[in-house]
Structure formats: structure tokens, C-alpha cells
Design an enzyme around this catalytic site. Structure first.
Site, mmCIF file in Angstrom:
data_model
loop_
_atom_site.group_PDB
_atom_site.id
_atom_site.type_symbol
_atom_site.label_atom_id
_atom_site.label_comp_id
_atom_site.label_asym_id
_atom_site.label_seq_id
_atom_site.Cartn_x
_atom_site.Cartn_y
_atom_site.Cartn_z
ATOM 1 N N GLU A 51 -4.943 42.231 30.012
ATOM 2 C CA GLU A 51 -4.026 41.169 29.571
ATOM 3 C C GLU A 51 -3.163 41.716 28.454
ATOM 4 O O GLU A 51 -3.606 42.580 27.692
ATOM 5 C CB GLU A 51 -4.853 39.972 29.085
ATOM 6 C CG GLU A 51 -4.042 38.745 28.660
ATOM 7 C CD GLU A 51 -3.806 38.666 27.159
ATOM 8 O OE1 GLU A 51 -3.171 37.683 26.721
ATOM 9 O OE2 GLU A 51 -4.230 39.590 26.422
ATOM 10 N N GLU A 110 1.516 37.873 29.423
ATOM 11 C CA GLU A 110 1.785 36.665 28.630
ATOM 12 C C GLU A 110 3.104 36.754 27.879
ATOM 13 O O GLU A 110 3.326 37.692 27.105
ATOM 14 C CB GLU A 110 0.659 36.416 27.629
ATOM 15 C CG GLU A 110 0.889 35.151 26.809
ATOM 16 C CD GLU A 110 -0.245 34.828 25.868
ATOM 17 O OE1 GLU A 110 -0.029 34.008 24.954
ATOM 18 O OE2 GLU A 110 -1.344 35.401 26.030
ATOM 19 N N HIS A 116 -8.967 41.724 27.356
ATOM 20 C CA HIS A 116 -7.986 41.031 26.509
ATOM 21 C C HIS A 116 -7.217 42.002 25.616
ATOM 22 O O HIS A 116 -7.804 42.661 24.756
ATOM 23 C CB HIS A 116 -8.747 40.020 25.653
ATOM 24 C CG HIS A 116 -7.896 39.144 24.813
ATOM 25 N ND1 HIS A 116 -8.101 38.983 23.459
ATOM 26 C CD2 HIS A 116 -6.850 38.346 25.127
ATOM 27 C CE1 HIS A 116 -7.243 38.120 22.982
ATOM 28 N NE2 HIS A 116 -6.459 37.729 23.961
ATOM 29 N N HIS A 164 1.152 41.092 19.994
ATOM 30 C CA HIS A 164 0.604 39.740 19.976
ATOM 31 C C HIS A 164 1.234 38.870 18.899
ATOM 32 O O HIS A 164 1.754 37.794 19.181
ATOM 33 C CB HIS A 164 -0.908 39.772 19.772
ATOM 34 C CG HIS A 164 -1.509 38.407 19.657
ATOM 35 N ND1 HIS A 164 -1.652 37.752 18.446
ATOM 36 C CD2 HIS A 164 -1.991 37.555 20.601
ATOM 37 C CE1 HIS A 164 -2.173 36.555 18.650
ATOM 38 N NE2 HIS A 164 -2.398 36.416 19.946
ATOM 39 N N ASP A 174 0.627 40.883 25.714
ATOM 40 C CA ASP A 174 1.517 39.924 25.067
ATOM 41 C C ASP A 174 2.893 40.561 24.948
ATOM 42 O O ASP A 174 3.005 41.737 24.555
ATOM 43 C CB ASP A 174 1.012 39.566 23.668
ATOM 44 C CG ASP A 174 -0.417 39.049 23.690
ATOM 45 O OD1 ASP A 174 -0.609 37.886 24.061
ATOM 46 O OD2 ASP A 174 -1.329 39.817 23.316
#
Length: 298
Positions: free
Chosen positions: A74, A157, A47, A89, A76
């Protein structure tokens, strides 16, 4: 639940990207050995990189995940004032950079209020540990090239896309220009997700071949509507159950395959084992080593 009026309500909720908690029937189940036996071990996704051990969403974090042997990471993605996509993020730079020191008069330090050149000046590592001083906020292009160099795969994301109109098309363009929309990457190395159902639908409309994930917990009755545009329903681990995971797997997504679930953010052994017993397809975690060890024992 799905009378005509209820169906209309659900359609409206999906259009707005609203998150809805599962019904009682979706949360009532408990894991069973037979259910766990019928699923492969979940994929472990680091993450924001291995963010328990290095500053999130930096090269250091994805390099740490690589060094620990984790193939999936992952991130952002947000957009600067002058239109550059960057890896961040929060919609503010305050928590993970020294922006308050460098630009003390620019509160509340929103990502969208700073140019890419200004963000390049920021230290994105010292907040985590002095050993990471000098880490920078990567641009999306820089980040994609680093992930490629590391031979990693990506859960990508779009963060708060409602703040950045057109970010889906722009992000897909960067993915294309960095080689991430060829057949190999699309087939096995990329998932694009968002908390916004509208954003996920936009990605699916622009590139129907790309695997997509909706971040949230629709009710079991709503899953068929989400399955029109999402390949995954990626829910927080505290909101799911064995029955709910089964309900997800019972649906087929836009590519004709059973819906999947990558659950988040699982950072302890007991929660990892519990999620695996539910039959989730992936576990997103700040502590990928802890999860890997727990799954090997389970």
C-alpha cells in the site's frame, strides 16, 4: 434511520467525504466460527511497504515486503509544488526526511511547497535507521516501475486530495503510462482508495473499471449509497464488528460483486485473528509477517 430528511443528510455527508462511525447495531456483533469458516483467509497488505522493518513508502520498504514474500503493498500519493506526484504519507516532509536540516528556513515543510528537484535531495531513510541512509522519496512513476519489477500488486491511496485539485486524473495518467491500467492490472492487481468520498467518486467516474475503496466507517444504513462508487469499505480495525462486516458483504458494489473490506492498521496477532474471524477480505499491516503467522495458526 432513512426517512427523507435522514436520506438528504446522508447524501450531503457523502458529498463532503465525511467519516461517520457505525451505529450501535453495526458494532454489537461478535465473531463466530461459522462466519469465519465461510470466508477465505484475508489478503495481507504491507502498509506503506513492510514499514515496521524499513522506512515507509520507500523502495526499501516495498523491497522488504517482496523479500518477506508479500505480494500486496500500500502507498500514499501527494503532489509537489511543480506538479510531480510523489510517495509520501504526511502532507509535511518533516517526519520522514531530513528536510529540516537541508532547508531549515522552509517551515512547516509542506510537500506542496517543495519542487520535485528539492525533494530529490532529501534523505528519507536515516530517520528510521542509519542502515537506510540515502533512501529517497520516490516519484509515483519510479514507484510504479519498482512495484512492477517486484511483481507486486498495489493498494494506491490518494492522500489529502483536497489539497491537490485534479490529482485523480493525473494519478490515473501515471498508472496508464506505467502499464497499470491494462486489463490484467485492473482486474487483479490494483485498488485505488481515499478518505475522500469525492475523490473515490472522481476515480470511479474517470475509470469505472478500476476497483475503488473508501477509507472510513459509514453506518450500515449508508452503505448502499457508498456502494454506488466504491468496491470496498476500508475501515480501521478498532471500529468494526462481525455484524458490520456482514452488512458490508450484503451490499453489491459498482461492479455487481459483494462489497469488500480491507481493515487497517492491524499490527498484532490477536487483532489479526479477530479481524479474520469477522470475515474481512484484507488486512493492511506494518508487520505483515506477524499477521501471516497469526492467520496460519488461526
Amino acid at each position: 434511520m432513512y426517512a427523507r430528511a435522514a436520506a438528504a443528510t446522508v447524501a450531503a455527508l457523502i458529498g463532503a467525504g465525511t467519516l461517520v462511525l457505525p451505529t450501535a447495531s453495526a458494532t454489537a456483533g461478535t465473531p463466530t466460527a461459522s462466519r469465519a469458516a465461510h470466508h477465505d483467509r484475508p489478503l495481507v497488505v504491507a502498509h506503506r511497504g513492510a514499514s515496521a522493518y524499513a522506512p515507509e513508502n520507500t523502495f526499501a520498504a516495498i523491497d522488504k515486503a517482496r523479500d518477506m514474500g508479500f505480494r500486496w503493498v500500500e502507498n500514499d500519493v501527494q503532489r509537489t509544488k511543480d506538479g510531480e506526484l510523489v510517495i509520501m504519507h504526511d502532507d509535511t516532509l518533516k517526519r520522514t526526511t531530513n528536510v529540516e536540516e537541508v532547508f531549515p528556513d522552509r517551515a512547516p515543510w509542506k510537500v506542496g511547497d517543495f519542487t520535485a528537484a528539492e525533494i530529490r535531495q532529501l534523505d528519507a531513510g536515516s530517520w528510521f535507521s542509519p542502515k537506510f541512509a540515502g533512501q529517497r522519496v520516490p516519484t509515483l512513476e519510479q514507484y510504479m516501475r519498482r512495484v512492477s519489477r517486484n511483481h507486486q500488486s498495489l493498494v494506491f491511496e490518494f492522500k489529502k486530495p483536497e489539497l491537490y485539485p485534479g490529482i485523480e486524473k493525473q494519478g490515473l495518467r501515471v498508472l496508464r503510462d506505467t502499464g497499470w491500467l491494462d486489463r490484467h492490472h485492473v482486474k487483479s492487481k490494483l485498488v485505488v482508495q481515499s478518505f475522500s468520498a469525492d475523490s473515490v467518486k472522481t476515480v470511479h467516474a474517470l475509470r469505472p473499471d478500476v476497483k475503488t475503496g473508501f477509507l472510513g466507517t459509514p453506518t450500515a444504513a449508508q452503505l448502499p449509497a457508498y456502494a454506488e462508487f466504491a468496491d470496498q469499505i476500508n475501515s480501521t480495525h478498532t471500529a468494526i464488528s462481525a455484524d458490520y462486516v456482514d452488512a458490508i458483504h450484503a451490499q453489491k458494489g459498482p461492479h455487481g460483486k459483494p462489497l469488500e473490506i480491507f481493515t487497517w492498521t492491524v499490527n498484532d496477532a490477536a487483532s489479526a485473528v479477530r479481524a479474520a474471524e469477522f470475515g474481512v477480505n484484507g488486512i493492511i499491516t506494518n508487520t505483515p509477517d506477524v499477521v501471516r503467522k497469526a492467520l496460519r495458526k488461526g
